[in-house]
Write an enzyme that holds these catalytic residues in place. Sequence first.
Site: not given
Ligand code: NAD
Length: 482
Positions: A176, A251, A285, A384
């Site tokens: 997804k 992650e 991240c 962050e």
């Molecule tokens: P997000 O959590 O809003 O979304 C991430 C994914 O989760 C998207 O595909 C989104 O559609 C999905 N999602 C949202 N709500 C959900 C739910 N209730 N159930 C299941 N899936 C759901 O994050 P973002 O804004 O897309 O990404 C930025 C964040 O990701 C930052 O905090 C960043 O630090 C983190 N990040 C972490 C890593 C890592 O490897 N640690 C890598 C990249 C990004």
Amino acid sequence: MTATHYIDGGRVASQGTETIAVIDPSDGQRFGEIARGNAADVDAAVRAARKAMGENFDGPWGAMTALERGRLLAKLGAAVMQHHEELAQLEARDTGKALRVARNDATALARYFEYYAGACDKLHGDTLPYERGYTVLTVRMPHGVTGHIIPWNYPMQIAGRSVGASLAAGNACVVKPAEDASLSLLRLAEIATEVGFPAGALNVVTGYGREAGAALCAHRGIDHISFTGSTITGRSVGLAAAERHCPVTLELGGKSPQLVFADADLDAAVPVLLNAIIQNAGQTCSAGSRVLVEQSVYEEVVKRLSECFSAVRSGPPADDLDMGPLINEKQFRQVRDMVATAEANGVKVAARGTVSSNASANGYYQEAVLFRDVPADSELAQREVFGPVLAVMPFADEAEAIRLANGTDFGLVAGVWTRDGGRQLRVANKLHCGQVFINNYGAAGGVELPFGGVKSSGFGREKGFEALLGFTTLKTIAIKHG
Ligand code: NAD
């Protein structure tokens, strides 16, 4: 561009009729649409994946040997390189990232498949000493069908590391992607079919997290969830997984520190400190978003960083400047608000970059901002930002440096800059995080290097050989033969 998912080896229309607009972050204009997947679409994808695995891992994908899986993954890596420019252009348009960064992501995507292609037939169990008359062995089994929830910042890299390892371990996958960045992964699934992956081995369902993402987490046909995204969403994914005892890798976010001691090679350090926060416009991240500097070289480091920040330029992805726009309006506002709040609270701006004159006024361009003397308990030092905003602060000695470095809820990555060998390891051992770089810093890098966090940065490891272990379950077989 038609709004479809990729299920069971082909493009499939959504079971609902609604779509999500695809916006170009460089000018805020709509240039396409993706399907707004729902629980029925997720169910179709999970069924396709289960069919590919087979009930007893005897389906077209489940029955493949490690060697056969490895050969397919190698072909996929080669095909990604053949489609390298196409994928990079698609990603740059979809996410706004500078073309150079998107090209690097496409290379990393190929590298993950190359790496895990070679690892497939080296993943094995063990034999264990036990009582007389027994032989005991362990076998590494795939979970079955794995769900992969991907964020928008590095869609190709993050899908590559998680799907690459999972397929190598023998699982079928349902991905997804983020609603803001789905195009490259839909194309990847097509390429996988073209190189010979059986239908259902790799499926992609697009849509919102609260709909398609939540449905994936709740689906009983998903045997493992790999989630990469924000800490807050990670918590709800973890709770959904716990409801049905589903293993999960989280992650999450970071507030990663780089510690610069007075004996550091500043000529080597400063360009790396800069890149660690402006890469992908700070939407990484593992961005090095806090720089802690020993008092005696503090002014010198702030001066050098200020010169660098003043020269940072943002512009359209195709111009390939230091940074492109941020991903969307919400992120743009969040970063702008955090910068404004810090300034309103009296935190000093040491330098700002610029936005190029040909950037559209409707694009989400945020200039790089360097803050100095940032209080350790301030929002800027604790939360962050996920934008090109660096917090610099001084420390008096090693003990204070470690205390400040560990003084957030996060624990993802850290950098240590010193020529003192004893200090390098002493400090690395005391930092609470998943990766420590000494005299270098690998924001988002390192296919081979296990990656993941502690505390609010999550748990479980992806990348490297370690990831393969997480995508398997261990079965112990004890044979009594007398
Ligand atoms: P997000 O959590 O809003 O979304 C991430 C994914 O989760 C998207 O595909 C989104 O559609 C999905 N999602 C949202 N709500 C959900 C739910 N209730 N159930 C299941 N899936 C759901 O994050 P973002 O804004 O897309 O990404 C930025 C964040 O990701 C930052 O905090 C960043 O630090 C983190 N990040 C972490 C890593 C890592 O490897 N640690 C890598 C990249 C990004």
